[in-house]
Scaffold this active site. Structure first.
Site, PDB file in Angstrom:
ATOM      1  N   ASP A  16       4.104   9.425  -0.868  1.00 63.10           N
ATOM      2  CA  ASP A  16       2.923   8.667  -0.433  1.00 63.10           C
ATOM      3  C   ASP A  16       2.608   7.613  -1.479  1.00 63.10           C
ATOM      4  OD1 ASP A  16       0.709   7.999   1.145  1.00 63.10           O
ATOM      5  OD2 ASP A  16       0.260  10.104   1.534  1.00 63.10           O
TER       6      ASP A  16
ATOM      7  N   HIS B 181       0.820  -1.219   0.000  1.00 54.38           N
ATOM      8  CA  HIS B 181       0.000   0.000   0.000  1.00 54.38           C
ATOM      9  C   HIS B 181       0.845   1.256   0.000  1.00 54.38           C
ATOM     10  CE1 HIS B 181      -4.027  -1.843   0.816  1.00 54.38           C
ATOM     11  NE2 HIS B 181      -3.226  -2.861   1.007  1.00 54.38           N
TER      12      HIS B 181
HETATM   13  O1  F6P Z   1      -0.708   3.258   4.531  1.00 51.88           O
HETATM   14  C1  F6P Z   1      -0.357   2.076   5.132  1.00 51.88           C
HETATM   15  C2  F6P Z   1      -1.144   1.825   6.396  1.00 51.88           C
HETATM   16  O2  F6P Z   1      -0.823   0.561   6.914  1.00 51.88           O
HETATM   17  C3  F6P Z   1      -2.647   1.923   6.176  1.00 51.88           C
HETATM   18  O3  F6P Z   1      -3.180   0.750   5.687  1.00 51.88           O
HETATM   19  C4  F6P Z   1      -3.130   2.307   7.539  1.00 51.88           C
HETATM   20  O4  F6P Z   1      -4.347   2.982   7.480  1.00 51.88           O
HETATM   21  C5  F6P Z   1      -2.052   3.225   8.021  1.00 51.88           C
HETATM   22  O5  F6P Z   1      -0.863   2.801   7.376  1.00 51.88           O
HETATM   23  C6  F6P Z   1      -1.958   3.258   9.546  1.00 51.88           C
HETATM   24  O6  F6P Z   1      -1.178   2.248  10.010  1.00 51.88           O
HETATM   25  P1  F6P Z   1      -1.103   1.668  11.487  1.00 51.88           P
HETATM   26  O7  F6P Z   1      -1.626   0.294  11.411  1.00 51.88           O
HETATM   27  O8  F6P Z   1       0.340   1.710  11.856  1.00 51.88           O
HETATM   28  O9  F6P Z   1      -1.941   2.545  12.384  1.00 51.88           O
END
Ligand code: F6P
Length: 508
Positions: A364, A156
């Site tokens: 990003d 992602h």
């Molecule tokens: O962008 C990657 C990501 O893992 C998203 O899927 C998620 O919303 C965000 O980072 C927040 O991550 P964490 O699980 O560390 O709160």
């Protein structure tokens, strides 16, 4: 229909309430439609050693199987290695990473534990879809246990170039491990190209075409699958929420000023300090805008046990205070910062109220806030999106004002242009932006990845002594892995069936 097994670090457990994470938002619809199994971390830190057996609960046709982490695993796998090393590294910010071999070891151990707990739950016809940087070696860990199912992996976040990746000693091995998947998906073509280069240079894979690699006698497909939002549903929510009590309060508090809005997790990649530098330049250069503009930055607290996030919070607080002190009046302040995570529906209303949406990360993978800002606008009187060139979304949203977030003058110029843009140009830009997102949904995104995964016909080469290609790289160094010509192809999937897309509204 092949059952879909999704594996991710966080799992939106029904019993724990809906998670607001981007990953959950994207996958939730698909899982409920297909049914299946979602496996990952329970979100809990266990007192003693982590249990091997997963806890399972079910809702709306989806089984959720989770395991707890120990405190040491949470610190080293999640905080230190996933978020302290891989996150900055893959965002091309290697100077921010803090590498420690012990963290890398525990990261691998947690991946192996995920594989051990998931393995007994798998059925022979399952398609397995692994998500994100927490789980780079998982496909290899599953293969090492003899799992032959098709495995897809989707990242992602961005994938950095091989020169940057080389800064972390562990990464070459992780790239090799990723190659145990059949399909590896990224947000953009740029990430695909970076991964292909890293696979060749760091892991010794052979490039077969723009979207295919060969490694260990197997063919691995690569692809760009940009994550999408449910634009129509978000637009309806925004149109409703602008009239909610919270939306009305925000509108009244602006007293006719134009709103510049930023909505982010408090994260070093989001360019929050650079954004404030742009605001400072704008209001210094264009004094006439003072008292006519207010910026609201929602900077939701995130990963607060990681050093760089704590440091950023302190720096942001200091700069926000100094900006308001330097440029504010007794009865006007240019900047409001909120660190509580805001409800997604409420944010939709704020977005509709805003004249300018500032989405200016330093780097990003995609950035769904940019797409949400577009969806939230009133077509007759739309706000203007200012978007970083370094967000994956910039490849689709080319009618935004694209900026380099490192350049405060460019940021200030873009804000000035946006604030003064006439309604004809705003409408025209918005129509083009809307066209880029309107006909896509997270469910369609997921279906296209799963369809591509099921189309992969994984070449199987009879294992030789020199070719332990399904073993995690930690136990089999690259020198023992050789690329062999394709010998025999076995298609492991029979019938491919995908359901028809229907729109689904999901907001929380
Ligand atoms: O962008 C990657 C990501 O893992 C998203 O899927 C998620 O919303 C965000 O980072 C927040 O991550 P964490 O699980 O560390 O709160």
């Amino acid at each position: 229909m092949n059952r879909l097994v999704v594996v991710s670090n966080r799992v939106p457990l029904p019993s724990a309430g809906q998670s607001a994470g981007g990953l959950a938002v994207a996958l939730d619809g698909l899982m409920e439609k297909r049914g299946g199994l979602w496996f990952g971390w329970s979100g809990k830190v266990a007192e003693g050693p982590g249990a091997a057996l997963a806890q399972v609960e079910s809702a709306a046709g989806v089984d959720y199987a989770t395991i707890d982490l120990t405190q040491d695993e949470h610190d080293r796998y999640y905080n230190n290695f996933s978020n302290g090393v891989l996150w900055p590294l893959l965002h091309t910010m290697p100077e921010m990473m803090k590498f420690d071999r012990r963290d890398a070891r525990v990261y691998r151990e947690v991946n192996a534990r995920f594989a051990a707990s998931l393995h007994p739950l798998l059925r022979p016809t399952d398609a397995v879809w692994v998500h994100d940087y927490h789980l780079l070696p998982l496909a290899a860990c599953l293969r090492a246990r003899g799992v032959k199912n098709p495995i897809g992996f989707f990242l992602h976040i961005p994938f950095a170039g091989p020169d940057v990746l080389a800064a972390a000693p562990e990464v070459a091995a992780l790239v090799r491990d990723m190659l145990a998947a059949d399909l590896i998906g990224f947000q953009t073509d740029n990430d695909v190209a970076n991964f292909a280069a890293a696979a060749q240079q760091l892991a010794g894979a052979t490039r077969l075409s723009a979207n295919a690699l060969q490694f260990g006698g197997r063919r691995i497909k690569l692809g760009a699958f940009p994550v999408e939002i449910e634009a129509h549903g978000f637009a309806r929510t925004a149109a409703r929420m602008i009239f909610s009590a919270g939306g009305e309060r925000l509108r009244r508090s602006l007293e006719g000023q134009q709103l510049i809005l930023g909505v982010d997790r408090l994260d070093p990649t989001k360019g929050l300090l650079q954004r404030l530098a742009g605001l400072r330049t704008l209001l210094t250069r264009h004094e006439e805008l003072r008292r006519h503009v207010t910026m609201l930055q929602i900077a939701a607290t995130s990963r607060k046990d990681v050093d760089s996030y704590r440091t950023l919070r302190a720096a942001l607080d200091a700069e926000a205070g100094s900006l308001n002190a330097d440029l504010g009046d007794p009865d006007w302040q240019p900047l409001r910062v909120v660190s509580r995570a805001a409800d997604r529906a409420a944010v939709a209303g704020y977005m509709r109220l805003a004249r300018v949406g500032l989405v200016t990360p330093l780097r990003d993978g995609m950035n769904l806030v940019a797409k949400e800002f577009v969806a939230a606008q009133d077509p007759e009187d739309p706000g203007v999106l200012i978007l970083s060139r370094f967000a994956g979304a910039a490849r689709q949203l080319t009618d935004a004002l694209l900026v380099n977030p490192h350049d405060p003058d460019a940021m200030a110029e873009a804000m000035n242009q946006a604030l003064r843009m006439d309604v004809t140009e705003r409408r025209e830009r918005w129509r083009n932006l809307w066209a880029a997102i309107a006909d896509r949904t997270p469910v369609l995104w997921g279906r296209s990845f799963v369809a591509a995964l099921l189309r992969t016909t994984t070449p199987m080469v009879r294992p030789t002594r020199q070719q332990p290609h399904f073993a995690p790289a930690a136990t089999f160094p690259a020198d023992n892995v050789v690329a062999l010509p394709q010998a025999r192809i076995e298609t492991r999937i029979g019938r491919v069936e995908l359901e028809t897309p229907t729109e689904r509204r999901r907001l929380n």
